[in-house]
Design a protein around this motif. Sequence first.
Motif, PDB file in Angstrom:
ATOM      1  N   ALA A  27       4.853   7.283 -15.226  1.00 41.93           N
ATOM      2  CA  ALA A  27       4.214   6.566 -14.142  1.00 41.93           C
ATOM      3  C   ALA A  27       4.266   5.731 -13.674  1.00 41.93           C
ATOM      4  O   ALA A  27       5.264   4.790 -12.639  1.00 41.93           O
ATOM      5  N   LEU A  28       3.144   4.420 -14.191  1.00 42.08           N
ATOM      6  CA  LEU A  28       3.704   2.983 -14.495  1.00 42.08           C
ATOM      7  C   LEU A  28       5.228   3.094 -14.509  1.00 42.08           C
ATOM      8  O   LEU A  28       5.646   1.047 -14.353  1.00 42.08           O
ATOM      9  N   GLU A  29       5.972   3.119 -15.366  1.00 41.36           N
ATOM     10  CA  GLU A  29       7.214   2.976 -15.469  1.00 41.36           C
ATOM     11  C   GLU A  29       8.079   3.028 -14.208  1.00 41.36           C
ATOM     12  O   GLU A  29       9.006   2.332 -14.080  1.00 41.36           O
ATOM     13  N   ARG A  30       7.967   4.279 -13.967  1.00 39.74           N
ATOM     14  CA  ARG A  30       8.602   4.528 -12.739  1.00 39.74           C
ATOM     15  C   ARG A  30       8.301   3.254 -11.797  1.00 39.74           C
ATOM     16  O   ARG A  30       9.127   3.495 -10.931  1.00 39.74           O
ATOM     17  N   LEU A  31       7.312   3.062 -11.799  1.00 41.29           N
ATOM     18  CA  LEU A  31       6.614   2.108 -10.480  1.00 41.29           C
ATOM     19  C   LEU A  31       6.621   0.868 -10.663  1.00 41.29           C
ATOM     20  O   LEU A  31       5.749  -0.159 -10.490  1.00 41.29           O
ATOM     21  N   GLY A  32       7.180   0.340 -11.815  1.00 40.84           N
ATOM     22  CA  GLY A  32       7.869  -1.079 -11.815  1.00 40.84           C
ATOM     23  C   GLY A  32       8.280  -1.641 -11.303  1.00 40.84           C
ATOM     24  O   GLY A  32       7.721  -2.874 -11.221  1.00 40.84           O
ATOM     25  N   HIS A  33       8.635  -1.157 -10.306  1.00 42.37           N
ATOM     26  CA  HIS A  33       9.930  -2.451  -9.416  1.00 42.37           C
ATOM     27  C   HIS A  33       8.798  -1.984  -8.049  1.00 42.37           C
ATOM     28  O   HIS A  33       9.360  -2.346  -6.907  1.00 42.37           O
ATOM     29  N   ALA A  34       8.050  -1.537  -7.483  1.00 43.41           N
ATOM     30  CA  ALA A  34       6.937  -0.694  -6.619  1.00 43.41           C
ATOM     31  C   ALA A  34       6.409  -2.051  -5.834  1.00 43.41           C
ATOM     32  O   ALA A  34       5.820  -3.421  -6.746  1.00 43.41           O
ATOM     33  N   GLY A  35       6.086  -2.230  -4.993  1.00 44.68           N
ATOM     34  CA  GLY A  35       5.596  -2.783  -3.888  1.00 44.68           C
ATOM     35  C   GLY A  35       3.518  -2.557  -4.068  1.00 44.68           C
ATOM     36  O   GLY A  35       3.515  -2.355  -4.880  1.00 44.68           O
ATOM     37  N   PHE A  36       2.773  -3.104  -3.457  1.00 47.75           N
ATOM     38  CA  PHE A  36       1.724  -2.937  -3.641  1.00 47.75           C
ATOM     39  C   PHE A  36       1.512  -2.487  -1.575  1.00 47.75           C
ATOM     40  O   PHE A  36       0.131  -2.219  -1.588  1.00 47.75           O
ATOM     41  N   PHE A  37       2.105  -2.284  -0.635  1.00 48.23           N
ATOM     42  CA  PHE A  37       2.432  -1.518   0.362  1.00 48.23           C
ATOM     43  C   PHE A  37       3.511  -0.731   0.370  1.00 48.23           C
ATOM     44  O   PHE A  37       3.887  -0.188  -0.239  1.00 48.23           O
ATOM     45  N   LEU A  38       2.907   0.777   0.783  1.00 51.41           N
ATOM     46  CA  LEU A  38       3.949   1.918   2.063  1.00 51.41           C
ATOM     47  C   LEU A  38       4.692   1.259   2.293  1.00 51.41           C
ATOM     48  O   LEU A  38       4.790   0.300   3.218  1.00 51.41           O
ATOM     49  N   GLY A  39       6.067   2.220   2.553  1.00 53.78           N
ATOM     50  CA  GLY A  39       6.949   1.612   3.545  1.00 53.78           C
ATOM     51  C   GLY A  39       8.022   1.609   2.805  1.00 53.78           C
ATOM     52  O   GLY A  39       8.178   0.372   1.700  1.00 53.78           O
ATOM     53  N   SER A  40       9.478   1.844   3.042  1.00 51.46           N
ATOM     54  CA  SER A  40      10.866   0.565   2.583  1.00 51.46           C
ATOM     55  C   SER A  40      10.798  -0.714   3.161  1.00 51.46           C
ATOM     56  O   SER A  40      10.737  -1.323   3.615  1.00 51.46           O
ATOM     57  N   GLY A  41      10.924  -1.508   2.006  1.00 50.32           N
ATOM     58  CA  GLY A  41      11.404  -3.146   2.275  1.00 50.32           C
ATOM     59  C   GLY A  41       9.723  -3.753   2.617  1.00 50.32           C
ATOM     60  O   GLY A  41       9.721  -4.999   2.632  1.00 50.32           O
ATOM     61  N   ASN A  42       8.885  -3.009   2.915  1.00 47.49           N
ATOM     62  CA  ASN A  42       7.717  -3.748   3.233  1.00 47.49           C
ATOM     63  C   ASN A  42       6.838  -4.354   2.049  1.00 47.49           C
ATOM     64  O   ASN A  42       6.234  -4.365   0.964  1.00 47.49           O
ATOM     65  N   GLN A  43       6.335  -5.597   2.125  1.00 54.60           N
ATOM     66  CA  GLN A  43       5.806  -6.907   0.860  1.00 54.60           C
ATOM     67  C   GLN A  43       4.364  -7.100   1.233  1.00 54.60           C
ATOM     68  O   GLN A  43       3.602  -6.725  -0.023  1.00 54.60           O
ATOM     69  N   LEU A  44       3.594  -6.946   2.594  1.00 57.56           N
ATOM     70  CA  LEU A  44       2.840  -7.972   2.259  1.00 57.56           C
ATOM     71  C   LEU A  44       1.651  -7.439   3.709  1.00 57.56           C
ATOM     72  O   LEU A  44       0.206  -7.672   3.863  1.00 57.56           O
ATOM     73  N   ARG A  45       1.823  -6.067   4.018  1.00 54.49           N
ATOM     74  CA  ARG A  45       0.745  -5.510   5.035  1.00 54.49           C
ATOM     75  C   ARG A  45       1.639  -4.205   5.233  1.00 54.49           C
ATOM     76  O   ARG A  45       2.141  -3.647   4.723  1.00 54.49           O
ATOM     77  N   GLY A  46       0.385  -3.223   5.838  1.00 55.06           N
ATOM     78  CA  GLY A  46       0.087  -2.414   5.397  1.00 55.06           C
ATOM     79  C   GLY A  46      -0.682  -1.497   5.068  1.00 55.06           C
ATOM     80  O   GLY A  46      -1.718  -1.913   4.807  1.00 55.06           O
ATOM     81  N   PHE A  47      -0.631  -0.542   4.671  1.00 56.06           N
ATOM     82  CA  PHE A  47      -1.197   0.614   4.057  1.00 56.06           C
ATOM     83  C   PHE A  47      -1.239   1.022   2.374  1.00 56.06           C
ATOM     84  O   PHE A  47      -0.022   0.383   1.295  1.00 56.06           O
ATOM     85  N   ALA A  48      -2.130  -0.030   1.172  1.00 51.52           N
ATOM     86  CA  ALA A  48      -1.641   0.280  -0.390  1.00 51.52           C
ATOM     87  C   ALA A  48      -1.628   1.575  -0.841  1.00 51.52           C
ATOM     88  O   ALA A  48      -1.599   2.730  -0.641  1.00 51.52           O
TER      89      ALA A  48
END
Length: 357
Positions: A27-48
Amino acid sequence: MPDATPSHDDAYDNTHDDTYDTAVNEALERLGHAGFFLGSGNQLRGFALHAPMGAEALAALGHGDQVPDWVEWYAGHRGLGAPPDLFAPIDAADPDSWRAALGEARRLADWATLFRREIDGAGWLETLVKWWPRLTPGMFAGLTHGVIRTAHAVRGITAVGAPSTVQLHELANGLAFWAALYQPPDSALARGAKAVGAVRTLGRQPKSKLFAAADARLEQSVDAALAELTAIGAGRYTLMRPGGNPVPAIHAVTAPAAVRMTLPHLPPQLALPSYEAVRDVSGTLLNIFTGRGEPDPAAPAVDAHDPAERRRIVEAAVELRDEHAIKIAEVARREYATYQDPRCFAAAHHAVRLLGG
């Protein structure tokens, strides 16, 4: 609260089998390029982003075989965000440098880089011990997702003899989220939350009374006090009625449980300040987000002392797939395994109902 006699009818601890280890790492390998927040392209705000926590909790519940499909479902339904950009280096050896970066969401990538470097140089445990007391005053960070994500990462690391790189990076990400969204008790956000809570608390119990039973447990141990704090949050959660947002108040259950799960790996002198910090946060969350009065009469009764009923609640949460349902169900089983308190299972059942189960 019942005596702390372990329960043996639920095969609770699934964190030491190969399925758990494989599921968490994949799972962590699959999520290696995920951000910290939900949403497509979202970087710095929103739901964790909850995918790493939810995957680890699902594996801990013994459903490691379902983790790959769950992660793909989560990515499709929630979105994995985008990794934030580096802003400016943070010097861990310079208090002026790292203190200035606390609570700065735009420094998320800088914090993740710092913690990866700290873990590589000093080891994960020394890094945790060094930074936990620095971050504890800001435990409200990201609605407590910083401390919760950190706790799930620590459990994953301690479940194996030699943690993988992705597991160590996940700990760095949990600490980074905590640091970048750090909210001390005197911050504007925390003061605003407490002000709202104070208004909504009119006619309710103040924290000193609400948590009196948990405070009394300090004579026994901080562990027992945290378990009671978790159970109080669970009991209050069952007061929530359909129609509102059922998610925020769940953290008054999962946050103190996360602290209790992590404290065995920390020096004893950090236990009481950690309890005091999460107690304060829990009070704010409960005052803002839970209802008043009696439980919803439409909610069916739950016999959490029945092993079949406990299994049914866990399976309902897993089937629902909602990350918060999975996490609170895992907390319920973990807490019951030690203290046999039914309130967390009642809250988990209620959360599944409110979240759509």
